[in-house]
Design a protein around this motif. Sequence first.
Motif, PDB file in Angstrom:
ATOM      1  N   PHE A 361       0.844  -1.197   0.000  1.00  0.00           N
ATOM      2  CA  PHE A 361       0.000   0.000   0.000  1.00  0.00           C
ATOM      3  C   PHE A 361       0.880   1.248   0.000  1.00  0.00           C
ATOM      4  O   PHE A 361       1.756   1.411   0.857  1.00  0.00           O
ATOM      5  CB  PHE A 361      -0.910   0.002   1.234  1.00  0.00           C
ATOM      6  N   VAL A 362       0.653   2.125  -0.962  1.00  0.00           N
ATOM      7  CA  VAL A 362       1.427   3.358  -1.068  1.00  0.00           C
ATOM      8  C   VAL A 362       0.513   4.534  -0.746  1.00  0.00           C
ATOM      9  O   VAL A 362      -0.315   4.939  -1.575  1.00  0.00           O
ATOM     10  CB  VAL A 362       2.029   3.524  -2.475  1.00  0.00           C
ATOM     11  N   PRO A 363       0.620   5.090   0.443  1.00  0.00           N
ATOM     12  CA  PRO A 363      -0.269   6.186   0.811  1.00  0.00           C
ATOM     13  C   PRO A 363       0.105   7.488   0.124  1.00  0.00           C
ATOM     14  O   PRO A 363       1.278   7.743  -0.171  1.00  0.00           O
ATOM     15  CB  PRO A 363      -0.065   6.290   2.329  1.00  0.00           C
ATOM     16  N   ALA A 364      -0.900   8.292  -0.130  1.00  0.00           N
ATOM     17  CA  ALA A 364      -0.647   9.646  -0.620  1.00  0.00           C
ATOM     18  C   ALA A 364       0.056  10.445   0.470  1.00  0.00           C
ATOM     19  O   ALA A 364       0.116  10.032   1.639  1.00  0.00           O
ATOM     20  CB  ALA A 364      -1.965  10.302  -1.008  1.00  0.00           C
ATOM     21  N   PHE A 365       0.589  11.613   0.090  1.00  0.00           N
ATOM     22  CA  PHE A 365       1.313  12.433   1.060  1.00  0.00           C
ATOM     23  C   PHE A 365       0.435  12.703   2.275  1.00  0.00           C
ATOM     24  O   PHE A 365      -0.671  13.248   2.171  1.00  0.00           O
ATOM     25  CB  PHE A 365       1.741  13.753   0.420  1.00  0.00           C
ATOM     26  N   SER A 366       0.940  12.310   3.437  1.00  0.00           N
ATOM     27  CA  SER A 366       0.163  12.359   4.681  1.00  0.00           C
ATOM     28  C   SER A 366       1.091  11.971   5.824  1.00  0.00           C
ATOM     29  O   SER A 366       2.268  11.641   5.615  1.00  0.00           O
ATOM     30  CB  SER A 366      -1.005  11.370   4.622  1.00  0.00           C
ATOM     31  N   GLN A 367       0.560  11.987   7.035  1.00  0.00           N
ATOM     32  CA  GLN A 367       1.344  11.499   8.171  1.00  0.00           C
ATOM     33  C   GLN A 367       1.705  10.027   7.996  1.00  0.00           C
ATOM     34  O   GLN A 367       2.807   9.598   8.341  1.00  0.00           O
ATOM     35  CB  GLN A 367       0.558  11.697   9.469  1.00  0.00           C
ATOM     36  N   MET A 368       0.771   9.260   7.455  1.00  0.00           N
ATOM     37  CA  MET A 368       1.041   7.846   7.219  1.00  0.00           C
ATOM     38  C   MET A 368       2.198   7.671   6.244  1.00  0.00           C
ATOM     39  O   MET A 368       3.095   6.844   6.461  1.00  0.00           O
ATOM     40  CB  MET A 368      -0.218   7.164   6.685  1.00  0.00           C
ATOM     41  N   ALA A 369       2.205   8.459   5.172  1.00  0.00           N
ATOM     42  CA  ALA A 369       3.298   8.399   4.203  1.00  0.00           C
ATOM     43  C   ALA A 369       4.614   8.808   4.853  1.00  0.00           C
ATOM     44  O   ALA A 369       5.675   8.234   4.546  1.00  0.00           O
ATOM     45  CB  ALA A 369       2.988   9.297   3.012  1.00  0.00           C
ATOM     46  N   ALA A 370       4.568   9.793   5.750  1.00  0.00           N
ATOM     47  CA  ALA A 370       5.784  10.263   6.407  1.00  0.00           C
ATOM     48  C   ALA A 370       6.397   9.176   7.282  1.00  0.00           C
ATOM     49  O   ALA A 370       7.616   8.941   7.255  1.00  0.00           O
ATOM     50  CB  ALA A 370       5.485  11.511   7.232  1.00  0.00           C
ATOM     51  N   VAL A 371       5.559   8.470   8.045  1.00  0.00           N
ATOM     52  CA  VAL A 371       6.078   7.406   8.905  1.00  0.00           C
ATOM     53  C   VAL A 371       6.565   6.229   8.062  1.00  0.00           C
ATOM     54  O   VAL A 371       7.613   5.636   8.343  1.00  0.00           O
ATOM     55  CB  VAL A 371       4.998   6.953   9.913  1.00  0.00           C
ATOM     56  N   ARG A 372       5.823   5.892   7.018  1.00  0.00           N
ATOM     57  CA  ARG A 372       6.254   4.800   6.130  1.00  0.00           C
ATOM     58  C   ARG A 372       7.625   5.112   5.525  1.00  0.00           C
ATOM     59  O   ARG A 372       8.532   4.260   5.534  1.00  0.00           O
ATOM     60  CB  ARG A 372       5.222   4.613   5.020  1.00  0.00           C
ATOM     61  N   LEU A 373       7.798   6.330   5.016  1.00  0.00           N
ATOM     62  CA  LEU A 373       9.063   6.693   4.390  1.00  0.00           C
ATOM     63  C   LEU A 373      10.180   6.793   5.429  1.00  0.00           C
ATOM     64  O   LEU A 373      11.332   6.415   5.157  1.00  0.00           O
ATOM     65  CB  LEU A 373       8.908   8.013   3.636  1.00  0.00           C
ATOM     66  N   PHE A 374       9.860   7.297   6.612  1.00  0.00           N
ATOM     67  CA  PHE A 374      10.843   7.349   7.698  1.00  0.00           C
ATOM     68  C   PHE A 374      11.363   5.953   8.003  1.00  0.00           C
ATOM     69  O   PHE A 374      12.585   5.733   8.095  1.00  0.00           O
ATOM     70  CB  PHE A 374      10.201   7.956   8.952  1.00  0.00           C
ATOM     71  N   GLU A 375      10.470   4.984   8.143  1.00  0.00           N
ATOM     72  CA  GLU A 375      10.887   3.617   8.458  1.00  0.00           C
ATOM     73  C   GLU A 375      11.644   2.987   7.290  1.00  0.00           C
ATOM     74  O   GLU A 375      12.584   2.225   7.505  1.00  0.00           O
ATOM     75  CB  GLU A 375       9.667   2.768   8.847  1.00  0.00           C
ATOM     76  N   GLN A 376      11.247   3.311   6.056  1.00  0.00           N
ATOM     77  CA  GLN A 376      11.987   2.795   4.900  1.00  0.00           C
ATOM     78  C   GLN A 376      13.407   3.354   4.860  1.00  0.00           C
ATOM     79  O   GLN A 376      14.368   2.612   4.631  1.00  0.00           O
ATOM     80  CB  GLN A 376      11.250   3.128   3.605  1.00  0.00           C
ATOM     81  N   HIS A 377      13.528   4.668   5.067  1.00  0.00           N
ATOM     82  CA  HIS A 377      14.860   5.272   5.114  1.00  0.00           C
ATOM     83  C   HIS A 377      15.685   4.635   6.226  1.00  0.00           C
ATOM     84  O   HIS A 377      16.864   4.339   6.042  1.00  0.00           O
ATOM     85  CB  HIS A 377      14.759   6.783   5.366  1.00  0.00           C
ATOM     86  N   PHE A 378      15.056   4.429   7.357  1.00  0.00           N
ATOM     87  CA  PHE A 378      15.746   3.853   8.502  1.00  0.00           C
ATOM     88  C   PHE A 378      16.249   2.455   8.171  1.00  0.00           C
ATOM     89  O   PHE A 378      17.390   2.093   8.469  1.00  0.00           O
ATOM     90  CB  PHE A 378      14.806   3.813   9.706  1.00  0.00           C
ATOM     91  N   ASP A 379      15.400   1.639   7.525  1.00  0.00           N
ATOM     92  CA  ASP A 379      15.797   0.278   7.175  1.00  0.00           C
ATOM     93  C   ASP A 379      16.867   0.259   6.088  1.00  0.00           C
ATOM     94  O   ASP A 379      17.809  -0.520   6.143  1.00  0.00           O
ATOM     95  CB  ASP A 379      14.579  -0.522   6.694  1.00  0.00           C
ATOM     96  N   ASN A 380      16.718   1.141   5.089  1.00  0.00           N
ATOM     97  CA  ASN A 380      17.616   1.110   3.930  1.00  0.00           C
ATOM     98  C   ASN A 380      19.048   1.501   4.266  1.00  0.00           C
ATOM     99  O   ASN A 380      19.993   1.018   3.649  1.00  0.00           O
ATOM    100  CB  ASN A 380      17.090   2.024   2.817  1.00  0.00           C
ATOM    101  N   ILE A 381      19.214   2.420   5.218  1.00  0.00           N
ATOM    102  CA  ILE A 381      20.570   2.873   5.524  1.00  0.00           C
ATOM    103  C   ILE A 381      21.034   2.419   6.903  1.00  0.00           C
ATOM    104  O   ILE A 381      21.967   2.964   7.473  1.00  0.00           O
ATOM    105  CB  ILE A 381      20.663   4.405   5.432  1.00  0.00           C
ATOM    106  N   HIS A 382      20.373   1.386   7.418  1.00  0.00           N
ATOM    107  CA  HIS A 382      20.720   0.894   8.750  1.00  0.00           C
ATOM    108  C   HIS A 382      21.882  -0.091   8.639  1.00  0.00           C
ATOM    109  O   HIS A 382      21.709  -1.308   8.607  1.00  0.00           O
ATOM    110  CB  HIS A 382      19.502   0.215   9.386  1.00  0.00           C
ATOM    111  N   HIS A 383      23.077   0.466   8.545  1.00  0.00           N
ATOM    112  CA  HIS A 383      24.279  -0.370   8.477  1.00  0.00           C
ATOM    113  C   HIS A 383      25.359   0.284   9.331  1.00  0.00           C
ATOM    114  O   HIS A 383      25.243   1.453   9.747  1.00  0.00           O
ATOM    115  CB  HIS A 383      24.741  -0.545   7.029  1.00  0.00           C
ATOM    116  N   PRO A 384      26.444  -0.419   9.646  1.00  0.00           N
ATOM    117  CA  PRO A 384      27.421   0.082  10.611  1.00  0.00           C
ATOM    118  C   PRO A 384      27.995   1.455  10.311  1.00  0.00           C
ATOM    119  O   PRO A 384      28.387   2.173  11.235  1.00  0.00           O
ATOM    120  CB  PRO A 384      28.515  -0.997  10.584  1.00  0.00           C
ATOM    121  N   SER A 385      28.061   1.853   9.046  1.00  0.00           N
ATOM    122  CA  SER A 385      28.647   3.155   8.724  1.00  0.00           C
ATOM    123  C   SER A 385      27.634   4.295   8.806  1.00  0.00           C
ATOM    124  O   SER A 385      27.990   5.452   8.643  1.00  0.00           O
ATOM    125  CB  SER A 385      29.229   3.119   7.306  1.00  0.00           C
ATOM    126  N   SER A 386      26.373   3.952   9.088  1.00  0.00           N
ATOM    127  CA  SER A 386      25.315   4.961   9.093  1.00  0.00           C
ATOM    128  C   SER A 386      25.110   5.520  10.489  1.00  0.00           C
ATOM    129  O   SER A 386      25.328   4.850  11.496  1.00  0.00           O
ATOM    130  CB  SER A 386      24.004   4.357   8.585  1.00  0.00           C
TER     131      SER A 386
END
Length: 561
Positions: A361-386
Amino acid sequence: MYSNKENVNILTSLLVGHGVRHAVVCPGSRNSPIVHNLTECPDITCHPVTDERSAGFYALGMCQGYGLPVAVCVTSGTALLNLVPAVAEARYQHQPLVVISADRPPQWIDQLDGQTLSQPGAFGGFVGKSVSLPEPHDDETRWYCNRLVNEALLASRWEEVPVHINVPISEPLFDFTVPSLPQERTIERIHSFPNFERIAVEVGELFLKASRPMIVIGQTQEDGFPQSYTDDYRLVADYAVVLHEPLSDFICPSHFDEVLSRVGEQPEYQPDFVICLGDTIVSKRLKKFLRGCNNCYFVMANESGNLSDTFMNLRHWVHCDAWTMLLTLADVLREKHPQPTAFRDLWGQALTRAKVHADQFVPAFSQMAAVRLFEQHFDNIHHPSSITHHSIIHYANSMAIRLANIYARHYVYCNRGVNGIEGSLSTAAGFSLVADKPVFCVIGDLSFFYDSNALWNSRLGGNLRILLLNNGGGGIFRQLPVGDGRSGALGSVMGTHHTSAEGICRSYGVEYLSARDMPALSDGLSRLMQMESSRPVLLEVFTDSAEDVRVVREYYLTFAG
């Protein structure tokens, strides 16, 4: 025949259920329904003593000689205060004296009516538990009355302390027309040490006999789940339905809220046996769902020593930590080798579909989209150098934590003890002062502005990062009937505003970022997570409140279940 006073009958039934076999009774009119029941009950032997001062010590002596809780029953007014010396003595002798006092209805206390004084709490610290029973008028107050009596009698029996059970009784007092006592739910307590075998025998066997077993895990401490227990957890999860939220320290998310939004009260999804581990659960859907499972046997395990009957059907209270209970269940499964239940497969398929829906599910721009993207960014760059490696994530209450339940794939800190909106930012800020790693706080606007003084601290460093979700106030209220046009209060008193955090950040020396659309949000999140700064960094995301509501509703409505 027994009294027609329901709280008196519940009390009498549970006294028997908890093993009280002797009662010292004093004369009076207000306590006559209680005395009548105790005398009428074949499982209880009554000992009449006129002087309350002596009665208390009579009961104390019986406790000493009998080795089990003994009740002493007095009428309302100063009769109760005459028991203070005996209760104090029982406290310091660790004797399970059960004081039962009749009382006038609360509306008549301090109204110059006869024999009225404030009786609840009259013994102060001399009792280990003090409860005042309601006069039941519906199922919820009956449950409340039952729970209070269970709590008091469990404290007396297991903690070896005197307890006080106050019983308001309305007139008429002398109606003895009930043919039998009710079959009341008796909550039993099991200590983990030295009773591990008893847990395995009683709880483990009930677990195996259940055709629809479920385990519900509430909030726990981070790193409270030892890695050595992973195989035990998986063994249990392969056999029974296991539901939990990111507030519990477990391996993967559990999208049960989405499932419940579709299955409602369908009986095939209802458990017949539930083990509750940990503390609070965020989901209102789950609490409502389980409270409706009236034919379900509930067991709670916690190490706090506090009885919490969240789902209103508790039968066993096991005093141990969640992991001890999981280990015990895993050992039982290894010994018996049962096949996974069809109930587990039914829920497993539904939870898998819910996870796929959350991912796709891809939400339109909203608080839900903000949290989804925040968690995606967090997961994508969650490595020792980050900068986010081994980061701490705090979510504030209301919509923020509910969105975390959908998207978070890691442990979440949240002030769910009382669930207030105040202090979420201060808690994260305090954490950041003693942490050698980044601390993120995802917070709504009302929570942020209420607690903005948390940033008024020169010691705060660049490891504190804040994602502020600003939709003009009170997003959670728009999920409730007050927000759908039924009340005119929303705009005037429910927190609607046109405030920005930019000025606050400037005043407190906080790096400020903002976003009003998806490209700016993506760029802002990258900077929030990776930019170097010696001071806290805040990203304020401006969204439309009506769109926030629409997107969340669309998410649930488009889940096929």
